[in-house]
Design an enzyme around this catalytic site. Structure first.
Site, mmCIF file in Angstrom:
data_model
loop_
_atom_site.group_PDB
_atom_site.id
_atom_site.type_symbol
_atom_site.label_atom_id
_atom_site.label_comp_id
_atom_site.label_asym_id
_atom_site.label_seq_id
_atom_site.Cartn_x
_atom_site.Cartn_y
_atom_site.Cartn_z
ATOM 1 N N TYR A 33 2.149 6.416 -4.465
ATOM 2 C CA TYR A 33 1.155 6.028 -3.456
ATOM 3 C C TYR A 33 0.302 4.873 -3.972
ATOM 4 O O TYR A 33 0.049 3.896 -3.257
ATOM 5 C CB TYR A 33 0.265 7.222 -3.096
ATOM 6 C CG TYR A 33 -0.926 6.830 -2.256
ATOM 7 C CD1 TYR A 33 -0.773 6.550 -0.898
ATOM 8 C CD2 TYR A 33 -2.199 6.707 -2.821
ATOM 9 C CE1 TYR A 33 -1.864 6.158 -0.126
ATOM 10 C CE2 TYR A 33 -3.283 6.324 -2.048
ATOM 11 C CZ TYR A 33 -3.112 6.048 -0.710
ATOM 12 O OH TYR A 33 -4.180 5.656 0.056
ATOM 13 N N SER A 115 -13.969 2.960 -0.058
ATOM 14 C CA SER A 115 -13.146 2.878 1.149
ATOM 15 C C SER A 115 -13.548 3.955 2.152
ATOM 16 O O SER A 115 -13.966 5.056 1.777
ATOM 17 C CB SER A 115 -11.670 3.053 0.784
ATOM 18 O OG SER A 115 -10.872 3.171 1.951
ATOM 19 N N GLN A 136 -16.310 -0.453 2.387
ATOM 20 C CA GLN A 136 -15.264 -1.096 3.186
ATOM 21 C C GLN A 136 -14.998 -0.261 4.436
ATOM 22 O O GLN A 136 -14.657 0.911 4.346
ATOM 23 C CB GLN A 136 -13.966 -1.228 2.393
ATOM 24 C CG GLN A 136 -12.813 -1.786 3.254
ATOM 25 C CD GLN A 136 -11.505 -1.852 2.515
ATOM 26 O OE1 GLN A 136 -11.210 -2.839 1.850
ATOM 27 N NE2 GLN A 136 -10.706 -0.796 2.591
ATOM 28 N N TYR A 138 -12.867 0.676 7.651
ATOM 29 C CA TYR A 138 -11.731 0.674 8.570
ATOM 30 C C TYR A 138 -12.333 0.795 9.963
ATOM 31 O O TYR A 138 -12.944 1.809 10.287
ATOM 32 C CB TYR A 138 -10.815 1.872 8.312
ATOM 33 C CG TYR A 138 -9.766 1.680 7.250
ATOM 34 C CD1 TYR A 138 -8.420 1.613 7.588
ATOM 35 C CD2 TYR A 138 -10.113 1.588 5.903
ATOM 36 C CE1 TYR A 138 -7.442 1.467 6.618
ATOM 37 C CE2 TYR A 138 -9.149 1.430 4.924
ATOM 38 C CZ TYR A 138 -7.816 1.373 5.287
ATOM 39 O OH TYR A 138 -6.858 1.219 4.321
ATOM 40 N N ARG A 173 5.666 1.475 3.746
ATOM 41 C CA ARG A 173 5.832 1.566 2.291
ATOM 42 C C ARG A 173 6.879 2.624 2.000
ATOM 43 O O ARG A 173 6.633 3.821 2.171
ATOM 44 C CB ARG A 173 4.491 1.893 1.630
ATOM 45 C CG ARG A 173 3.413 0.875 1.976
ATOM 46 C CD ARG A 173 2.022 1.364 1.665
ATOM 47 N NE ARG A 173 1.031 0.591 2.412
ATOM 48 C CZ ARG A 173 -0.166 1.038 2.744
ATOM 49 N NH1 ARG A 173 -0.541 2.262 2.396
ATOM 50 N NH2 ARG A 173 -0.998 0.282 3.429
ATOM 51 N N LYS A 260 -12.633 -8.814 4.744
ATOM 52 C CA LYS A 260 -11.572 -8.682 3.747
ATOM 53 C C LYS A 260 -10.197 -8.729 4.413
ATOM 54 O O LYS A 260 -9.964 -8.058 5.414
ATOM 55 C CB LYS A 260 -11.725 -7.360 2.984
ATOM 56 C CG LYS A 260 -10.685 -7.119 1.899
ATOM 57 C CD LYS A 260 -11.091 -5.917 1.055
ATOM 58 C CE LYS A 260 -10.042 -5.565 0.017
ATOM 59 N NZ LYS A 260 -8.938 -4.783 0.592
ATOM 60 N N HIS A 284 -4.148 -6.955 0.851
ATOM 61 C CA HIS A 284 -4.126 -5.495 0.720
ATOM 62 C C HIS A 284 -3.217 -5.059 -0.431
ATOM 63 O O HIS A 284 -2.545 -4.031 -0.379
ATOM 64 C CB HIS A 284 -3.644 -4.858 2.030
ATOM 65 C CG HIS A 284 -4.293 -3.538 2.339
ATOM 66 N ND1 HIS A 284 -5.391 -3.424 3.141
ATOM 67 C CD2 HIS A 284 -4.000 -2.272 1.945
ATOM 68 C CE1 HIS A 284 -5.736 -2.146 3.244
ATOM 69 N NE2 HIS A 284 -4.915 -1.429 2.520
ATOM 70 N N ARG A 287 0.482 -4.438 0.298
ATOM 71 C CA ARG A 287 0.821 -3.174 0.956
ATOM 72 C C ARG A 287 0.993 -3.296 2.470
ATOM 73 O O ARG A 287 1.346 -2.326 3.130
ATOM 74 C CB ARG A 287 -0.265 -2.130 0.649
ATOM 75 C CG ARG A 287 -0.270 -1.723 -0.804
ATOM 76 C CD ARG A 287 -1.528 -0.955 -1.190
ATOM 77 N NE ARG A 287 -1.619 0.376 -0.598
ATOM 78 C CZ ARG A 287 -1.007 1.461 -1.085
ATOM 79 N NH1 ARG A 287 -0.204 1.356 -2.133
ATOM 80 N NH2 ARG A 287 -1.168 2.637 -0.505
#
Length: 385
Positions: A33, A115, A136, A138, A173, A260, A284, A287
Site C-alpha cells: 500500500y 491527510s 490536506q 480531500y 494500483r 497540491k 501524488h 499513484r
C-alpha cells in the site's frame, strides 16, 4: 558559525537502508500500500530517476562562512526546507505513525501535513505538532462536511490548508488491488498470514487498536463494515476539484491556502487568479497517473513563471538531501517527502521520525558545504543548465 552535530542511527544512513529494514518489519499488504504506484508504476520510477539528471556545480575556493538551512514560509521560520507529506492510512503501515511523525515535526520545527484519510484526528495532531501541523483536504462531495472540517481546523488553530486536486478518481494500483487494499483494506486469510510473520507490527497494532479514519469518524453513521466503508469513501470523496470549488474554499478559509497536485502552467495560472498562497508540484507520488511526467521536470518552468506570485513547493520522488538541494536549485521554496518518513517509522518505530529528519538535515548540510551555499537562496546559482 560552528558546524552542527546531527545525531541519528548510523546503521541507517540513507532512505534505501530504512526501506530495506521497514520491508522486513511491515506486513506485505501494508508495505505494498505504501510502496505501490499507478498501473505499471513508470511514473513512480520517473519521479526518483529524473532527479539524477539535475546537476549542481561545486565551488571549493570561495570564502564560506557556514550554512543556514532555515527557511521562511508563510510567515514562519522552519529549521529546514523540508516537511512531511500527507499519507493516508499511516497507522496501517505502522501503528501510531501519525503521532510519531507529528512529535518529530515539532521537535525539529518542520511542517507535518495530516491527510483527511490518515488514522489520527485533526484535534490529536494539532495537540502534538502544535503550530507545525498543516492539513490536506480531500474535497468532500457535500459542502456541509467541507464546512465542518474547516471549522474544526480553525478551532484547532491550523494555519495552512492544503487542498488536493489530483484525485478526480482513485488510482488503479495493481499491488493494492491484488492485496485487497484498494480502499479501504480488506482482511483476508493471506493478509492475516502476512501480519503473523511481523510480530512487532502485530503486537503494536493490538495495543493501539485497529486503525480507522479518525478525522472522518464523526461523519460515519454507526459501525460500518468493510463494504459500507468503501461505499462511504467513494460517495463522499470521489469527484473533480475544479477552480470554482477552490474559489469557494478561498472565500471561507482565512488562513494560508495551498493547492497540491499542480503540474501545468494552466492550473498554476488559475491558482494565482483564485488568490491561493502556493502550490505543491506533485503527482501524488506516482499513484494517480502513470502516463504523466516526474515532478522535477515542470518545477523550474513553474518557479520561473509563478515564483514571484506565490510559494512554489514540491513533493514526489525526493529521497535524499541532494534531491532537496536539486529542488531548491530548480526554484522550489520548500520540499516535502512522504514515503521516506514512513520507511523511517517502519524501520525504527518511535525513533523513526526523529532519525529521518536528522538524516536529511545531515545530507542537506553536506551538499550545501560542497556547493558553497551559505543559505538556501544560493542554490539556483549552482544549477548546471
Amino acid at each position: 558559525m560552528s558546524k552542527p552535530v546531527f545525531k541519528y542511527n548510523s546503521n541507517y544512513p540513507s532512505v534505501a537502508d530504512l526501506k530495506r529494514k521497514a520491508k522486513k518489519r511491515i506486513p506485505k499488504f501494508a508495505f505494498d500500500y505504501l510502496e505501490g504506484g499507478c498501473n505499471e508504476e513508470l511514473n513512480l520510477w520517473r519521479n526518483e530517476f529524473d532527479f539524477k539528471d539535475v546537476h549542481l556545480m561545486p565551488h571549493y575556493l570561495r570564502k564560506h562562512n557556514g550554512v543556514d538551512m532555515s527557511a521562511e514560509l508563510f510567515g514562519k521560520r522552519y529549521d529546514a526546507p523540508f516537511g512531511i507529506s500527507p499519507i493516508g492510512l499511516q497507522g496501517l503501515i505502522w501503528p501510531n505513525a501519525p503521532e510519531i511523525l507529528a512529535r518529530a515535526a515539532l521537535k525539529h520545527n518542520v511542517p507535518y501535513i495530516l491527510s483527511t484519510v490518515s488514522t489520527a484526528s485533526i484535534e490529536r495532531i494539532a495537540e502534538l505538532a502544535q503550530g507545525n501541523a498543516w492539513f490536506q483536504l480531500y474535497h468532500p462531495t457535500e459542502n456541509r462536511l467541507r464546512d465542518d472540517i474547516l471549522r474544526r481546523l480553525k478551532e484547532s488553530q491550523y494555519d495552512v490548508l492544503v487542498v488536493l486536486v489530483d484525485v478526480p478518481s482513485f488510482g488503479l494500483r495493481y499491488r493494492e488491488i491484488k492485496a485487497g487494499l484498494s480502499m479501504p483494506p480488506k482482511i483476508t486469510i493471506n493478509n492475516f498470514i502476512q501480519a503473523a510473520v511481523c510480530p512487532e507490527w502485530g503486537i503494536k497494532t493490538l495495543l493501539h487498536g485497529i486503525p480507522n479514519f479518525a478525522t472522518l469518524k464523526p461523519y460515519m453513521t454507526g459501525d460500518l463494515d468493510i463494504k459500507q466503508l468503501g461505499k462511504f469513501m467513494n460517495a463522499t470523496f470521489t469527484g473533480r476539484v475544479d477552480a470554482d470549488k477552490i474559489a469557494a474554499i478561498r472565500d471561507l478559509w482565512k488562513g494560508k491556502l495551498v493547492i497540491k497536485g499542480v503540474v501545468s502552467e494552466e492550473d498554476a495560472e488559475k491558482v494565482v487568479e483564485i488568490g491561493a498562497d502556493g502550490i505543491i508540484v506533485s503527482n501524488h507520488g506516482g499513484r494517480q497517473i502513470d502516463a504523466g511526467e516526474s515532478t522535477i521536470k515542470p518545477l523550474k518552468g513553474l518557479a520561473e513563471k509563478f515564483g514571484s506570485k506565490m510559494k512554489i513547493m514540491i513533493d514526489s520522488g525526493l529521497r535524499s538531501g541532494p534531491d532537496i538541494g536539486r529542488s531548491m536549485a530548480c526554484g522550489a521554496d520548500f520540499t516535502f517527502m512522504g514515503r521516506p518518513f514512513m520507511y523511517g517509522v517502519g524501520a525504527l518505530g518511535d525513533e523513526g521520525g526523529d532519525h529521518t529528519i536528522s538524516m536529511f538535515k545531515a545530507q542537506l548540510y553536506q551538499v550545501m558545504e560542497q556547493v558553497c551555499c551559505e543559505k538556501l537562496s544560493d542554490f539556483p546559482a549552482t544549477l548546471i543548465k
